[in-house]
Design an enzyme around this catalytic site. Structure first.
Site, PDB file in Angstrom:
ATOM      1  N   LYS A 112      23.653 -14.978  20.635  1.00  0.00           N
ATOM      2  CA  LYS A 112      23.383 -16.207  20.425  1.00  0.00           C
ATOM      3  C   LYS A 112      23.686 -17.219  21.611  1.00  0.00           C
ATOM      4  O   LYS A 112      23.269 -17.947  22.927  1.00  0.00           O
ATOM      5  CB  LYS A 112      23.750 -17.301  19.295  1.00  0.00           C
TER       6      LYS A 112
ATOM      7  N   GLY B  68      25.260 -18.595  13.550  1.00  0.00           N
ATOM      8  CA  GLY B  68      25.240 -16.484  14.370  1.00  0.00           C
ATOM      9  C   GLY B  68      25.511 -15.916  12.173  1.00  0.00           C
ATOM     10  O   GLY B  68      24.620 -14.723  12.642  1.00  0.00           O
TER      11      GLY B  68
ATOM     12  N   GLU C  38      33.516 -16.059   6.666  1.00  0.00           N
ATOM     13  CA  GLU C  38      33.485 -17.016   8.288  1.00  0.00           C
ATOM     14  C   GLU C  38      33.208 -18.120   7.979  1.00  0.00           C
ATOM     15  O   GLU C  38      34.062 -19.351   8.229  1.00  0.00           O
ATOM     16  CB  GLU C  38      32.450 -15.242   9.299  1.00  0.00           C
TER      17      GLU C  38
ATOM     18  N   HIS D 105      34.599   6.055  -8.986  1.00  0.00           N
ATOM     19  CA  HIS D 105      35.042   7.234  -8.403  1.00  0.00           C
ATOM     20  C   HIS D 105      36.279   7.074  -7.650  1.00  0.00           C
ATOM     21  O   HIS D 105      37.202   7.685  -7.226  1.00  0.00           O
ATOM     22  CB  HIS D 105      34.478   8.448  -8.186  1.00  0.00           C
TER      23      HIS D 105
HETATM   24  O1  F6P Z   1      33.035 -13.875  15.818  1.00  0.00           O
HETATM   25  C1  F6P Z   1      32.601 -15.438  16.404  1.00  0.00           C
HETATM   26  C2  F6P Z   1      30.657 -15.234  16.753  1.00  0.00           C
HETATM   27  O2  F6P Z   1      30.818 -16.510  17.142  1.00  0.00           O
HETATM   28  C3  F6P Z   1      30.474 -14.358  15.075  1.00  0.00           C
HETATM   29  O3  F6P Z   1      30.607 -15.745  14.754  1.00  0.00           O
HETATM   30  C4  F6P Z   1      28.822 -14.777  15.587  1.00  0.00           C
HETATM   31  O4  F6P Z   1      27.811 -14.682  14.776  1.00  0.00           O
HETATM   32  C5  F6P Z   1      29.413 -13.246  16.871  1.00  0.00           C
HETATM   33  O5  F6P Z   1      30.348 -14.164  16.679  1.00  0.00           O
HETATM   34  C6  F6P Z   1      28.258 -12.590  18.073  1.00  0.00           C
HETATM   35  O6  F6P Z   1      28.393 -14.372  18.925  1.00  0.00           O
HETATM   36  P1  F6P Z   1      27.106 -14.745  20.304  1.00  0.00           P
HETATM   37  O7  F6P Z   1      25.481 -14.161  18.933  1.00  0.00           O
HETATM   38  O8  F6P Z   1      27.343 -15.718  20.252  1.00  0.00           O
HETATM   39  O9  F6P Z   1      26.506 -13.381  21.028  1.00  0.00           O
END
Ligand code: F6P
Length: 551
Positions: free
Chosen positions: A206, A267, A353, A384
């Site tokens: 992202k 995310g 999270e 198990h």
């Molecule tokens: O670990 C925190 C976080 O921001 C998550 O919420 C997110 O899914 C992940 O890192 C990856 O972030 P990005 O998609 O910006 O690489």
């Protein structure tokens, strides 16, 4: 809005008066139906919980008192329900039909959402048909998705869950960990080393700044160049999924091959966006759209059903009862379908999270424990391993059993055994076994009175341990979409009752910042201010053989 404390104390008082579940079943012929909800192709049997009519009513009052309906409506309206980041949480728009209207800041986002879906469709069909080729004209055989957290777990889990729907080509792989054993494990697989000319990388982030993903992406780029892909042809082997166009361009990916999403997609809620591209590549876009439609059916149910008949609300309220009133410290997920083996991992991020918070929306300490630890693995393996503890341990955990009625294989005897085990576990957890029954059974099996007396306590089960059973007719894209959306909305309802922001994740920042400092120190040889333990660990990493000497 915080639920008034008298609603909590009313719930606690009423829950103390609930008779054992066995008695509740014996005394109420309608119990099963009162506690069963059918929605979006799923059935939730919540009858094996420590609830009676009074407790249920009190749970609904709590939900109303906390403003669950208003916050749900605000989320669907595109309001900035993620207050600490000033963002909407509009993942429901990602799975809505083309003619729906969802607005963020007064703008309908649906044309953008469907433009990206159409782009995914064109691209995935080109790759699947072989029309999209690598630099030397060969069809793509392998797709490597590089991402972490929400940019990895969702599509990784869905691809595993829908493996019966996948084509042999392209074969889709996932790399998340910065530990290069992960990347090497895929690219340098001894059984089948990959060819750079037929490999396509998806860099999914992202922010496009996440350290692990960027390092893996750079190493993959170097691997592709070393494998003979000319630099000018890298665009045939690298595509990106991101909200950060500038960073994608700076990495060297052609932004024509970038699949966009938006800051209003969290995310852990992003598998429905272009982050789901590997799903479309593995299973086809038609299947991906069925996944979206299943989630949308659950959204429609969540948005419209009264609280009393609302599946995500019911699941959330039972979780609140177990955690906040009855004292459960964790939740166990037990999917009885091998292809759902990554469901617990996906839900760990989704729930922990989202709701692993200690302050309210206003920044004050929370009044109640928030999300319990979530864990699990597929039944029957789990039986198990740790089910001993769930049946007889001092620690107990409510369990969500996920039962899939029709398998994708042709071994009916296996399916009967699987389902029998699933049903038997929840029955055993609820019924337990008294010491008298255990003793009588031992005597009937030929034990002496003394022997029966000695062994009976070990063969006694307390029972009255709660569980839900969620039933899917089959594990198909639509029911899977509904199942994931069910848990997403459960998280939102619980976050509302705990009065926390379920859509931020500041807790991961501190460790990330410290890691940046330490990585520089490991490289440069400098050593900043750290505690003695951290200093010794850094020294040991620089010089692995000798033990650090005492001062
Ligand atoms: O670990 C925190 C976080 O921001 C998550 O919420 C997110 O899914 C992940 O890192 C990856 O972030 P990005 O998609 O910006 O690489």
């Amino acid at each position: 809005m915080t639920a008034p404390s008298d609603l909590w104390s009313d719930l606690a008082t009423k829950s103390l008066r609930v008779p054992p579940m066995r008695e509740l079943f014996d005394n109420d012929a309608s119990r099963l139906w009162k506690h069963t909800i059918d929605a979006a192709g799923l059935v939730l049997d919540a009858s094996k919980n420590r609830i009676d009519d009074a407790v249920l009513e009190s749970l609904f009052s709590l939900a109303r008192g906390a403003g669950v309906e208003a916050r749900r409506d605000a989320m669907f309206a595109g309001d900035k329900v993620n207050v600490t980041e000033g963002r909407a949480a509009l993942h429901v728009a990602l799975r809505a039909p083309r003619d729906a209207v969802f607005t963020v800041d007064g703008r309908n986002v649906m044309p953008d959402v469907h433009a990206v879906l159409d782009h995914m469709e064109t691209f995935s069909e080109q790759v699947r048909s072989g029309a999209w080729t690598g630099h030397d004209g060969k069809a793509i055989t392998d797709v490597v998705h590089i991402g972490i957290g929400g940019s990895d777990l969702g599509p990784r889990f869905v691809c595993a869950a829908l493996r019966s729907y996948q084509n042999a080509r392209p074969s889709v792989h996932f790399v998340a960990n910065v530990d290069a054993h992960a990347l090497d494990g895929v690219l340098a697989d001894v059984a089948r080393p990959f060819e750079a000319a037929t490999t396509l990388f998806i860099v999914a982030s992202k922010t496009f700044t996440t350290a692990e993903t960027m390092m893996n992406a750079h190493s993959a780029r170097a691997w592709a160049l070393a494998g003979g892909v000319p630099e000018a042809q890298l665009h045939r082997h690298f595509v990106a999924v991101s909200t950060n166009t500038e960073a994608v361009r700076a990495f060297g990916i052609d932004t024509k091959n970038m699949f966009a999403f938006w800051d209003w997609v969290g995310g852990r809620y992003s598998l429905w966006s272009a982050i789901g591209l590997p799903i479309a590549l593995a299973c086809g876009m038609a299947r991906f759209r069925e996944l979206l439609a299943g989630a949308h059916a659950m959204d429609t149910h969540f948005a419209n059903a009264p609280l009393e008949a609302n599946m995500p609300v019911r699941l959330a309220l039972l979780g609140i009862l177990n955690a906040n009133v009855l004292g459960a410290r964790s939740v166990c997920i037990a999917p009885y379908h091998q292809h759902l083996e990554l469901l617990p991992a996906h839900l760990q991020q989704l729930e922990m999270e989202s709701n692993g918070k200690s302050v309210t929306l206003a920044g004050l300490p929370v009044a109640h424990a928030t999300v319990p630890v979530l864990w699990g693995q597929p039944g029957t393996n789990a039986q198990h391993a740790y089910f001993q503890c769930l049946h007889q341990g001092t620690e107990w955990a409510p369990i969500d059993f996920i039962a899939v009625m029709a398998p994708a294989h042709a071994h009916p005897e296996h399916q009967r055994a699987l389902l029998a085990n699933c049903f038997a576990q929840s029955e055993a957890l609820m019924n337990g076994k008294t010491q008298d029954v255990a003793r009588a059974e031992l005597i009937a099996a030929g034990a002496s009175e003394v022997e029966a007396e000695r062994l009976a306590p070990h063969k006694t089960f307390p029972g009255n341990r709660p569980s839900n059973t969620i039933v899917l007719a089959r594990l198909d894209p639509s029911s899977l979409g509904a199942l994931i959306a069910l848990y997403e909305h459960k998280v939102m309802v619980q976050g509302t009752i705990w009065n926390i922001d379920s859509f931020d994740q500041w807790g991961v920042e501190l460790g990330k910042m410290l890691a940046k400092t330490i990585v520089d120190e490991l490289e440069s040889g400098a050593l900043g201010t750290h505690d003695a333990s951290t200093r010794a660990l850094i020294e040991r990493a620089r010089n692995p053989s000798p033990s650090p000497s005492p001062p």
